[in-house]
Design a protein around this motif. Structure first.
Motif, PDB file in Angstrom:
ATOM      1  N   ALA A  98     -75.001 -38.486 -65.519  1.00  0.00           N
ATOM      2  CA  ALA A  98     -73.683 -38.836 -64.981  1.00  0.00           C
ATOM      3  C   ALA A  98     -72.539 -38.134 -65.717  1.00  0.00           C
ATOM      4  O   ALA A  98     -72.643 -37.773 -66.883  1.00  0.00           O
ATOM      5  CB  ALA A  98     -73.481 -40.345 -65.053  1.00  0.00           C
ATOM      6  N   ASP A  99     -71.429 -37.987 -65.013  1.00  0.00           N
ATOM      7  CA  ASP A  99     -70.158 -37.530 -65.558  1.00  0.00           C
ATOM      8  C   ASP A  99     -69.543 -38.709 -66.299  1.00  0.00           C
ATOM      9  O   ASP A  99     -69.248 -39.746 -65.703  1.00  0.00           O
ATOM     10  CB  ASP A  99     -69.263 -37.085 -64.397  1.00  0.00           C
ATOM     11  N   GLY A 100     -69.359 -38.582 -67.607  1.00  0.00           N
ATOM     12  CA  GLY A 100     -68.815 -39.673 -68.411  1.00  0.00           C
ATOM     13  C   GLY A 100     -67.450 -40.131 -67.956  1.00  0.00           C
ATOM     14  O   GLY A 100     -67.067 -41.288 -68.173  1.00  0.00           O
ATOM     15  N   GLY A 101     -66.690 -39.266 -67.290  1.00  0.00           N
ATOM     16  CA  GLY A 101     -65.354 -39.617 -66.813  1.00  0.00           C
ATOM     17  C   GLY A 101     -65.339 -40.660 -65.720  1.00  0.00           C
ATOM     18  O   GLY A 101     -64.301 -41.266 -65.458  1.00  0.00           O
ATOM     19  N   VAL A 102     -66.474 -40.897 -65.058  1.00  0.00           N
ATOM     20  CA  VAL A 102     -66.515 -41.895 -63.985  1.00  0.00           C
ATOM     21  C   VAL A 102     -67.262 -43.164 -64.396  1.00  0.00           C
ATOM     22  O   VAL A 102     -67.358 -44.093 -63.611  1.00  0.00           O
ATOM     23  CB  VAL A 102     -67.139 -41.324 -62.683  1.00  0.00           C
ATOM     24  N   SER A 106     -67.633 -43.892 -71.216  1.00  0.00           N
ATOM     25  CA  SER A 106     -68.002 -42.473 -71.192  1.00  0.00           C
ATOM     26  C   SER A 106     -69.146 -42.168 -72.150  1.00  0.00           C
ATOM     27  O   SER A 106     -69.900 -41.219 -71.934  1.00  0.00           O
ATOM     28  CB  SER A 106     -66.799 -41.596 -71.510  1.00  0.00           C
ATOM     29  N   SER A 107     -69.322 -42.989 -73.182  1.00  0.00           N
ATOM     30  CA  SER A 107     -70.400 -42.748 -74.143  1.00  0.00           C
ATOM     31  C   SER A 107     -71.783 -42.914 -73.506  1.00  0.00           C
ATOM     32  O   SER A 107     -72.778 -42.452 -74.065  1.00  0.00           O
ATOM     33  CB  SER A 107     -70.264 -43.664 -75.360  1.00  0.00           C
ATOM     34  N   ASP A 108     -71.859 -43.541 -72.327  1.00  0.00           N
ATOM     35  CA  ASP A 108     -73.143 -43.672 -71.627  1.00  0.00           C
ATOM     36  C   ASP A 108     -73.616 -42.344 -71.058  1.00  0.00           C
ATOM     37  O   ASP A 108     -74.707 -42.252 -70.496  1.00  0.00           O
ATOM     38  CB  ASP A 108     -73.057 -44.723 -70.519  1.00  0.00           C
ATOM     39  N   ALA A 109     -72.795 -41.292 -71.194  1.00  0.00           N
ATOM     40  CA  ALA A 109     -73.187 -39.948 -70.766  1.00  0.00           C
ATOM     41  C   ALA A 109     -73.442 -39.043 -71.968  1.00  0.00           C
ATOM     42  O   ALA A 109     -73.558 -37.834 -71.827  1.00  0.00           O
ATOM     43  CB  ALA A 109     -72.114 -39.349 -69.867  1.00  0.00           C
ATOM     44  N   GLY A 147     -67.526 -34.916 -68.574  1.00  0.00           N
ATOM     45  CA  GLY A 147     -67.854 -34.268 -67.308  1.00  0.00           C
ATOM     46  C   GLY A 147     -67.994 -32.773 -67.535  1.00  0.00           C
ATOM     47  O   GLY A 147     -68.327 -32.325 -68.615  1.00  0.00           O
ATOM     48  N   GLY A 148     -67.736 -32.020 -66.518  1.00  0.00           N
ATOM     49  CA  GLY A 148     -67.814 -30.578 -66.656  1.00  0.00           C
ATOM     50  C   GLY A 148     -69.210 -30.020 -66.557  1.00  0.00           C
ATOM     51  O   GLY A 148     -69.401 -28.819 -66.688  1.00  0.00           O
ATOM     52  N   GLY A 149     -70.205 -30.901 -66.339  1.00  0.00           N
ATOM     53  CA  GLY A 149     -71.575 -30.418 -66.191  1.00  0.00           C
ATOM     54  C   GLY A 149     -71.744 -29.534 -64.975  1.00  0.00           C
ATOM     55  O   GLY A 149     -72.585 -28.651 -64.940  1.00  0.00           O
ATOM     56  N   GLY A 150     -70.933 -29.764 -63.947  1.00  0.00           N
ATOM     57  CA  GLY A 150     -70.911 -28.905 -62.772  1.00  0.00           C
ATOM     58  C   GLY A 150     -72.092 -29.011 -61.832  1.00  0.00           C
ATOM     59  O   GLY A 150     -72.183 -28.260 -60.875  1.00  0.00           O
ATOM     60  N   ALA A 151     -73.007 -29.924 -62.055  1.00  0.00           N
ATOM     61  CA  ALA A 151     -74.202 -30.006 -61.215  1.00  0.00           C
ATOM     62  C   ALA A 151     -74.108 -31.163 -60.229  1.00  0.00           C
ATOM     63  O   ALA A 151     -73.450 -32.160 -60.472  1.00  0.00           O
ATOM     64  CB  ALA A 151     -75.445 -30.168 -62.084  1.00  0.00           C
ATOM     65  N   GLY A 152     -74.787 -30.995 -59.109  1.00  0.00           N
ATOM     66  CA  GLY A 152     -74.959 -32.081 -58.160  1.00  0.00           C
ATOM     67  C   GLY A 152     -73.723 -32.517 -57.416  1.00  0.00           C
ATOM     68  O   GLY A 152     -73.697 -33.595 -56.862  1.00  0.00           O
ATOM     69  N   GLY A 153     -72.676 -31.697 -57.385  1.00  0.00           N
ATOM     70  CA  GLY A 153     -71.489 -32.061 -56.630  1.00  0.00           C
ATOM     71  C   GLY A 153     -70.731 -33.243 -57.192  1.00  0.00           C
ATOM     72  O   GLY A 153     -69.749 -33.691 -56.615  1.00  0.00           O
ATOM     73  N   VAL A 154     -71.175 -33.794 -58.336  1.00  0.00           N
ATOM     74  CA  VAL A 154     -70.529 -34.953 -58.945  1.00  0.00           C
ATOM     75  C   VAL A 154     -70.242 -34.687 -60.423  1.00  0.00           C
ATOM     76  O   VAL A 154     -70.100 -35.609 -61.211  1.00  0.00           O
ATOM     77  CB  VAL A 154     -71.383 -36.247 -58.784  1.00  0.00           C
ATOM     78  N   ASP A 155     -70.161 -33.401 -60.803  1.00  0.00           N
ATOM     79  CA  ASP A 155     -69.889 -32.989 -62.183  1.00  0.00           C
ATOM     80  C   ASP A 155     -70.917 -33.533 -63.156  1.00  0.00           C
ATOM     81  O   ASP A 155     -70.610 -33.841 -64.316  1.00  0.00           O
ATOM     82  CB  ASP A 155     -68.469 -33.371 -62.614  1.00  0.00           C
ATOM     83  N   ALA A 156     -72.146 -33.656 -62.701  1.00  0.00           N
ATOM     84  CA  ALA A 156     -73.249 -34.113 -63.548  1.00  0.00           C
ATOM     85  C   ALA A 156     -73.772 -32.963 -64.398  1.00  0.00           C
ATOM     86  O   ALA A 156     -73.430 -31.798 -64.158  1.00  0.00           O
ATOM     87  CB  ALA A 156     -74.371 -34.662 -62.658  1.00  0.00           C
ATOM     88  N   ALA A 157     -74.596 -33.290 -65.366  1.00  0.00           N
ATOM     89  CA  ALA A 157     -75.284 -32.290 -66.187  1.00  0.00           C
ATOM     90  C   ALA A 157     -76.778 -32.429 -65.944  1.00  0.00           C
ATOM     91  O   ALA A 157     -77.278 -33.526 -65.710  1.00  0.00           O
ATOM     92  CB  ALA A 157     -74.960 -32.507 -67.667  1.00  0.00           C
ATOM     93  N   ARG A 158     -77.485 -31.333 -65.991  1.00  0.00           N
ATOM     94  CA  ARG A 158     -78.940 -31.384 -65.833  1.00  0.00           C
ATOM     95  C   ARG A 158     -79.573 -31.844 -67.137  1.00  0.00           C
ATOM     96  O   ARG A 158     -79.121 -31.474 -68.218  1.00  0.00           O
ATOM     97  CB  ARG A 158     -79.475 -30.029 -65.411  1.00  0.00           C
ATOM     98  N   ILE A 159     -80.629 -32.654 -67.023  1.00  0.00           N
ATOM     99  CA  ILE A 159     -81.325 -33.184 -68.194  1.00  0.00           C
ATOM    100  C   ILE A 159     -82.808 -33.346 -67.857  1.00  0.00           C
ATOM    101  O   ILE A 159     -83.158 -33.737 -66.742  1.00  0.00           O
ATOM    102  CB  ILE A 159     -80.716 -34.530 -68.650  1.00  0.00           C
ATOM    103  N   ASP A 160     -83.660 -33.013 -68.826  1.00  0.00           N
ATOM    104  CA  ASP A 160     -85.086 -33.263 -68.674  1.00  0.00           C
ATOM    105  C   ASP A 160     -85.398 -34.671 -69.164  1.00  0.00           C
ATOM    106  O   ASP A 160     -84.944 -35.068 -70.241  1.00  0.00           O
ATOM    107  CB  ASP A 160     -85.900 -32.251 -69.485  1.00  0.00           C
ATOM    108  N   VAL A 161     -86.133 -35.403 -68.361  1.00  0.00           N
ATOM    109  CA  VAL A 161     -86.455 -36.796 -68.679  1.00  0.00           C
ATOM    110  C   VAL A 161     -87.952 -37.035 -68.485  1.00  0.00           C
ATOM    111  O   VAL A 161     -88.601 -36.350 -67.709  1.00  0.00           O
ATOM    112  CB  VAL A 161     -85.661 -37.786 -67.788  1.00  0.00           C
ATOM    113  N   GLU A 162     -88.468 -38.015 -69.232  1.00  0.00           N
ATOM    114  CA  GLU A 162     -89.852 -38.454 -69.042  1.00  0.00           C
ATOM    115  C   GLU A 162     -89.814 -39.784 -68.311  1.00  0.00           C
ATOM    116  O   GLU A 162     -89.171 -40.742 -68.760  1.00  0.00           O
ATOM    117  CB  GLU A 162     -90.567 -38.622 -70.377  1.00  0.00           C
ATOM    118  N   VAL A 163     -90.470 -39.844 -67.186  1.00  0.00           N
ATOM    119  CA  VAL A 163     -90.474 -41.039 -66.347  1.00  0.00           C
ATOM    120  C   VAL A 163     -91.300 -42.127 -67.028  1.00  0.00           C
ATOM    121  O   VAL A 163     -92.360 -41.859 -67.587  1.00  0.00           O
ATOM    122  CB  VAL A 163     -91.040 -40.717 -64.947  1.00  0.00           C
ATOM    123  N   VAL A 164     -90.767 -43.380 -67.003  1.00  0.00           N
ATOM    124  CA  VAL A 164     -91.493 -44.504 -67.604  1.00  0.00           C
ATOM    125  C   VAL A 164     -92.089 -45.396 -66.534  1.00  0.00           C
ATOM    126  O   VAL A 164     -91.743 -45.349 -65.407  1.00  0.00           O
ATOM    127  CB  VAL A 164     -90.599 -45.352 -68.540  1.00  0.00           C
TER     128      VAL A 164
END
Length: 164
Positions: A98-102, A106-109, A147-164
């Motif tokens: 997520a974009d921390g600005g929304v 914001s620390s949740d981003a 913000g500023g990640g620029g991804a996904g049309g919502v200023d998100a950032a890409r991140i690799d995650v392991e599904v739980v």
């Protein structure tokens, strides 16, 4: 990535736009010539409890006609079909932070390695502490607080995650 998953196809719900890497939810079905097709939209709840890890995938081939996107940035508009995956636990998948600005905080981003991630209400992921809402754990540190990640049309950032 080493993601293993079941691939499904859905139709983007009315009024929604989906980007590769967004966490999606099924909202109903659309009647088709064969079996009914699920309708999907970005997850609409913050820290949704009990959600499966369903992620929109890039198109298999580059977009065509007058669409100049690269596949990982392609937008799927209402009525278009999107391929999405239900990713198996323990697998690494690329998603959107997520974009921390929304966010309420914001620390949740600002995610450290192994941070617990749950949904934001726009199909992205954010840090979560709500019991039952953890979908994945970060496999890299990413800071998208401003913000500023620029991804996904919502200023998100890409991140690799392991599904739980």
């Amino acid at each position: 990535k080493n993601a293993e998953y079941v691939t499904l196809e859905g139709e983007v719900a009315s009024g929604a736009t989906v980007y590769p890497g967004m966490i999606v939810e099924e909202t109903g079905t659309t009647s088709t010539a064969g079996a009914d097709t699920p309708t999907v939209q970005p997850v609409s709840s913050i820290e949704k409890i009990g959600e499966s890890f369903r992620v929109a995938l890039p198109p298999d081939t580059p977009p065509h006609a007058n669409d100049s996107d690269i596949p990982i940035q392609h937008e799927y508009d209402a009525g278009e079909h999107v391929e999405y995956a239900v990713v198996y636990a323990g697998r690494v998948q690329n998603a959107l932070l997520a974009d921390g600005g929304v966010l309420v905080s914001s620390s949740d981003a600002d995610v450290s390695y192994d941070g617990a991630l749950g949904t934001n209400d726009d199909g992205t992921l954010q840090l979560t502490t709500a019991a039952g809402s953890v979908l994945a754990r970060a496999r890299e540190a990413v800071d998208n607080t401003s913000g500023g990640g620029g991804a996904g049309g919502v200023d998100a950032a890409r991140i690799d995650v392991e599904v739980v």
